[in-house]
Design a protein around this motif. Structure first.
Motif, mmCIF file in Angstrom:
data_model
loop_
_atom_site.group_PDB
_atom_site.id
_atom_site.type_symbol
_atom_site.label_atom_id
_atom_site.label_comp_id
_atom_site.label_asym_id
_atom_site.label_seq_id
_atom_site.Cartn_x
_atom_site.Cartn_y
_atom_site.Cartn_z
ATOM 1 N N ALA A 1 112.892 -108.479 18.798
ATOM 2 C CA ALA A 1 113.453 -107.391 17.997
ATOM 3 C C ALA A 1 113.005 -106.035 18.528
ATOM 4 O O ALA A 1 113.780 -105.075 18.568
ATOM 5 N N LYS A 2 111.739 -105.939 18.926
ATOM 6 C CA LYS A 2 111.235 -104.679 19.474
ATOM 7 C C LYS A 2 111.971 -104.311 20.754
ATOM 8 O O LYS A 2 112.347 -103.155 20.964
ATOM 9 N N ARG A 3 112.165 -105.301 21.628
ATOM 10 C CA ARG A 3 112.868 -105.035 22.883
ATOM 11 C C ARG A 3 114.318 -104.639 22.616
ATOM 12 O O ARG A 3 114.886 -103.781 23.303
ATOM 13 N N SER A 4 114.935 -105.260 21.618
ATOM 14 C CA SER A 4 116.299 -104.896 21.247
ATOM 15 C C SER A 4 116.350 -103.454 20.765
ATOM 16 O O SER A 4 117.240 -102.676 21.147
ATOM 17 N N ALA A 5 115.413 -103.098 19.909
ATOM 18 C CA ALA A 5 115.382 -101.735 19.369
ATOM 19 C C ALA A 5 115.168 -100.708 20.473
ATOM 20 O O ALA A 5 115.788 -99.635 20.474
ATOM 21 N N GLU A 6 114.298 -101.034 21.416
ATOM 22 C CA GLU A 6 114.024 -100.106 22.518
ATOM 23 C C GLU A 6 115.268 -99.903 23.387
ATOM 24 O O GLU A 6 115.534 -98.788 23.848
ATOM 25 N N TYR A 7 116.016 -100.973 23.608
ATOM 26 C CA TYR A 7 117.246 -100.841 24.399
ATOM 27 C C TYR A 7 118.257 -99.966 23.665
ATOM 28 O O TYR A 7 118.872 -99.062 24.260
ATOM 29 N N ILE A 8 118.451 -100.240 22.371
ATOM 30 C CA ILE A 8 119.418 -99.468 21.592
ATOM 31 C C ILE A 8 118.979 -98.008 21.497
ATOM 32 O O ILE A 8 119.799 -97.080 21.614
ATOM 33 N N GLN A 9 117.680 -97.784 21.307
ATOM 34 C CA GLN A 9 117.153 -96.414 21.283
ATOM 35 C C GLN A 9 117.495 -95.687 22.584
ATOM 36 O O GLN A 9 117.999 -94.556 22.575
ATOM 37 N N SER A 10 117.259 -96.344 23.700
ATOM 38 C CA SER A 10 117.480 -95.732 25.004
ATOM 39 C C SER A 10 118.956 -95.417 25.236
ATOM 40 O O SER A 10 119.307 -94.306 25.654
ATOM 41 N N THR A 11 119.828 -96.381 24.965
ATOM 42 C CA THR A 11 121.246 -96.179 25.269
ATOM 43 C C THR A 11 121.887 -95.166 24.334
ATOM 44 O O THR A 11 122.755 -94.381 24.753
ATOM 45 N N LEU A 12 121.470 -95.118 23.075
ATOM 46 C CA LEU A 12 122.028 -94.132 22.154
ATOM 47 C C LEU A 12 121.589 -92.729 22.531
ATOM 48 O O LEU A 12 122.389 -91.784 22.519
ATOM 49 N N GLN A 13 120.316 -92.576 22.869
ATOM 50 C CA GLN A 13 119.821 -91.254 23.250
ATOM 51 C C GLN A 13 120.444 -90.789 24.571
ATOM 52 O O GLN A 13 120.674 -89.600 24.783
ATOM 53 N N GLN A 14 120.718 -91.734 25.445
ATOM 54 C CA GLN A 14 121.306 -91.397 26.739
ATOM 55 C C GLN A 14 122.766 -90.971 26.610
ATOM 56 O O GLN A 14 123.221 -90.048 27.299
ATOM 57 N N ASN A 15 123.497 -91.625 25.725
ATOM 58 C CA ASN A 15 124.940 -91.417 25.652
ATOM 59 C C ASN A 15 125.414 -90.510 24.521
ATOM 60 O O ASN A 15 126.581 -90.103 24.511
ATOM 61 N N LEU A 16 124.524 -90.207 23.568
ATOM 62 C CA LEU A 16 124.918 -89.370 22.435
ATOM 63 C C LEU A 16 124.075 -88.097 22.456
ATOM 64 O O LEU A 16 122.915 -88.104 22.008
ATOM 65 N N PRO A 17 124.596 -86.999 22.970
ATOM 66 C CA PRO A 17 123.829 -85.769 23.181
ATOM 67 C C PRO A 17 123.164 -85.238 21.916
ATOM 68 O O PRO A 17 123.800 -85.148 20.855
ATOM 69 N N GLY A 18 121.878 -84.923 22.035
ATOM 70 C CA GLY A 18 121.149 -84.309 20.930
ATOM 71 C C GLY A 18 120.536 -85.299 19.955
ATOM 72 O O GLY A 18 119.766 -84.911 19.072
ATOM 73 N N LEU A 19 120.857 -86.592 20.100
ATOM 74 C CA LEU A 19 120.336 -87.592 19.167
ATOM 75 C C LEU A 19 118.927 -88.022 19.564
ATOM 76 O O LEU A 19 118.656 -88.318 20.727
ATOM 77 N N LYS A 20 118.038 -88.067 18.591
ATOM 78 C CA LYS A 20 116.708 -88.633 18.780
ATOM 79 C C LYS A 20 116.574 -89.847 17.870
ATOM 80 O O LYS A 20 116.836 -89.767 16.673
ATOM 81 N N VAL A 21 116.182 -90.976 18.465
ATOM 82 C CA VAL A 21 116.023 -92.215 17.703
ATOM 83 C C VAL A 21 114.557 -92.628 17.709
ATOM 84 O O VAL A 21 113.937 -92.754 18.772
ATOM 85 N N THR A 22 113.995 -92.811 16.530
ATOM 86 C CA THR A 22 112.647 -93.361 16.399
ATOM 87 C C THR A 22 112.767 -94.811 15.957
ATOM 88 O O THR A 22 113.795 -95.221 15.401
ATOM 89 N N ILE A 23 111.735 -95.600 16.193
ATOM 90 C CA ILE A 23 111.764 -97.030 15.868
ATOM 91 C C ILE A 23 110.687 -97.362 14.843
ATOM 92 O O ILE A 23 109.540 -96.934 14.973
ATOM 93 N N ALA A 24 111.069 -98.122 13.831
ATOM 94 C CA ALA A 24 110.116 -98.644 12.844
ATOM 95 C C ALA A 24 110.170 -100.163 12.901
ATOM 96 O O ALA A 24 111.220 -100.758 12.641
ATOM 97 N N THR A 25 109.054 -100.809 13.267
ATOM 98 C CA THR A 25 108.983 -102.268 13.301
ATOM 99 C C THR A 25 108.140 -102.749 12.129
ATOM 100 O O THR A 25 107.015 -102.288 11.936
ATOM 101 N N VAL A 26 108.692 -103.655 11.358
ATOM 102 C CA VAL A 26 108.026 -104.137 10.147
ATOM 103 C C VAL A 26 108.208 -105.646 10.037
ATOM 104 O O VAL A 26 109.104 -106.221 10.667
#
Length: 539
Positions: free
Chosen positions: A393-418
């Motif tokens: 799940a962490k690796r999935s979140a990191e991938y999604i964080q990276s691709t969203l920030q790369q392709n969506l200008p101005g977006l910052k994504v933080t991750i919460a693992t619980v």
């Protein structure tokens, strides 16, 4: 049914020590046994309140409803035979077989009446109460307008159960394999009260096994053959040892050292397993997806924003780089192989009609994102992505964080693992911006997925709402209920609308990489993504 993501980094040495005492034994003085892993603990054994696949498997192992799946075959279980169906498909009369609870009590029609009423009663807070929609008065009961005692289920006598529906439900029998429809011993449940389903002490079984050595939170348990089970002669494995294993490398090591007989792998270990003896890829009716919280974050009410998020994700790359297994990129939330008509797969048919919003297109994603931000008046948003605290799940979140920030200008994504339970609680309470969720089929019909995203469904955590979609789902259950072609077309329209609007962002359909001893024979895997250990043997 809620699906748990597998694998959290764990302590291999300590776990191996635990398993050393209960490892795989094809035979012993205590009979045949196997050891299988789960990715997390059993949350509850109360059939009315369970929502996840891990507890669901334990309930299927230890209980029987009216029907039971054996592979793709739906067979009568506590029902002695097929029911008598009258009144245009609105009345079902079941004759029950001579079955017993593990304390020796007879399983009666009243046990079903009590259980079903308890599940739909708002006081029970069952998230599966919506499955009863269509049973007479169920909707009014769950809405608090009528008493649970008015539900359309009656014990004609001890061995005859009558169910009355508001309208014909074409998939009604397949729903009855869900634990939410299992019987419950009224006297026992009333006696133990709130403790029911919390530990082995507060359980009764009427199925193949009895759950033992389960303290409600522990990482291991046993399932012992239930000698009072009506079909005990076909239960050949005497003990199933359950063990939580959260790290894929640990799982692989334990399998290779003969301390696990069935292991589930992900990531690099999944790729490695493809060349190993016992490799068993299980194509599951389970879809993983992103839910976007429209209530907490009005930005997600904008369709262009939701579409941009979807089109910014390269699903094929994600599967190859992160999952490393044979999972399938999801073009919509309904998995392939779940629902078909005249040889045509529903998911594939829906994909042909509407798939542009799940196609990886970073340029289009950027355009839609920019337009959506302008329409919502927002700039440089920061959004939190909620997920489980597992390695995968962490690796999935990191991938999604990276691709969203790369392709969506101005977006910052933080991750919460619980932890899983916390993720479920936060999702249900709307305490998230984006969350990685998953759903496993409760029965083989597209409605088990499409129902989730109606406006008032308790599992619609993102709160996407569309009146046209709601009307289509309602139409499939009422006007089109007895017309297979009309119902198919209506559900296709609903799926196409959900995909076009990206009310939920599909990621992938899971193909679970599994290693299973070749000494285990006759073990069936069901359309509900669960094992049936009846008739299974160990050589």
């Amino acid at each position: 049914m809620k699906f748990r993501k597998t694998m959290v980094a764990g302590t291999a040495i300590a776990l191996a020590g635990v398993l050393a005492a209960c490892g795989s034994n094809a035979s012993s003085s205590k009979g045949t046994s196997i050891t299988r892993m789960e990715s997390d603990v059993i949350s509850t054994m109360d059939p009315s309140t369970n929502t996840d696949a891990i507890a669901g498997q334990a309930l299927i192992d230890t209980m029987d409803g009216l029907y039971r799946y054996s592979g793709s075959d739906l067979k009568p279980a506590i029902a002695k035979s097929e029911p008598k169906v009258t009144d245009g498909g609105k009345t079902y009369t079941f004759k029950l077989r001579n079955a017993k609870w593990s304390n020796g009590d007879a399983v009666t029609a009243q046990d079903f009446v009590f259980a079903w009423r308890r599940t739909v009663d708002p006081k029970t807070k069952s998230q599966y109460a919506y499955l009863y929609s269509g049973v007479k008065n169920a909707d009014d009961i769950t809405a608090g307008k009528k008493a649970a005692s008015t539900l359309g289920v009656t014990a004609v006598n001890k061995t005859t159960l009558k169910v009355t529906l508001d309208h014909a439900i074409p998939y009604f029998k397949t729903m009855l394999v869900n634990p939410a429809f299992f019987p419950q011993n009224e006297k026992f449940v009333e006696k133990v009260g709130k403790k029911y389903g919390t530990t082995s002490k507060y359980l009764l079984s009427n199925g193949p096994y009895e759950l033992k050595d389960w303290n409600g939170t522990g990482n291991s348990w046993k399932e012992k053959k239930n000698k009072t089970y009506w079909n005990a002669k076909n239960v050949h494995i005497d003990t199933i040892n359950g063990q939580v294993v959260k790290d894929p490398q640990t799982a692989l090591n334990l399998y290779q050292s003969n301390k696990l007989d069935i292991a589930q792998l992900s990531g690099e270990q999944a790729a490695q397993a493809k060349t190993m003896s016992g490799y068993t890829p299980l194509k599951q009716s389970a879809t993983f997806y992103l839910e976007l919280n429209e209530k907490k974050d009005p930005i997600f009410k904008n369709t262009k924003i939701r579409q941009a998020v979807s089109m910014a994700i390269n699903r094929q790359e994600y599967i190859k780089k992160v999952l490393n297994d044979s999972s399938i990129a999801a073009n919509n939330v309904t998995p392939q192989g779940l629902f078909a008509k005249n040889g045509q797969d529903f998911s594939k048919a829906a994909t042909k009609a509407e798939s542009s919003t799940v196609k990886y297109d970073p340029a289009k994603a950027k355009q839609l994102w920019t337009e959506g931000l302008k329409e919502t008046g927002q700039t440089n948003p920061t959004l939190e992505l909620l997920t489980d605290d597992t390695t995968n799940a962490k690796r999935s979140a990191e991938y999604i964080q990276s691709t969203l920030q790369q392709n969506l200008p101005g977006l910052k994504v933080t991750i919460a693992t619980v932890p899983f339970k916390t993720r479920l609680s936060r999702s249900q309470n709307g305490q998230f911006d984006m969350v990685i969720s998953a759903w496993s089929a409760d029965f083989p019909d597209a409605i088990t997925f499409l129902d989730l995203f109606t406006s008032d469904n308790s599992y619609n955590d993102g709160k996407w709402a569309n009146s046209e979609y709601d009307a289509l789902i309602k139409q499939s259950k009422t006007t089109d209920a007895t017309n297979a072609t009309a119902r198919w077309n209506t559900l296709l329209k609903a799926q196409e609308l959900l995909t076009k609007e990206q009310g939920v962002v599909p990621l992938y359909q899971r193909v679970q990489t599994t290693l299973q001893r070749k000494t285990i024979t006759g073990l069936k895997y069901n359309p509900t993504n669960s094992y049936d250990f009846v008739n299974a043997k160990v050589k």
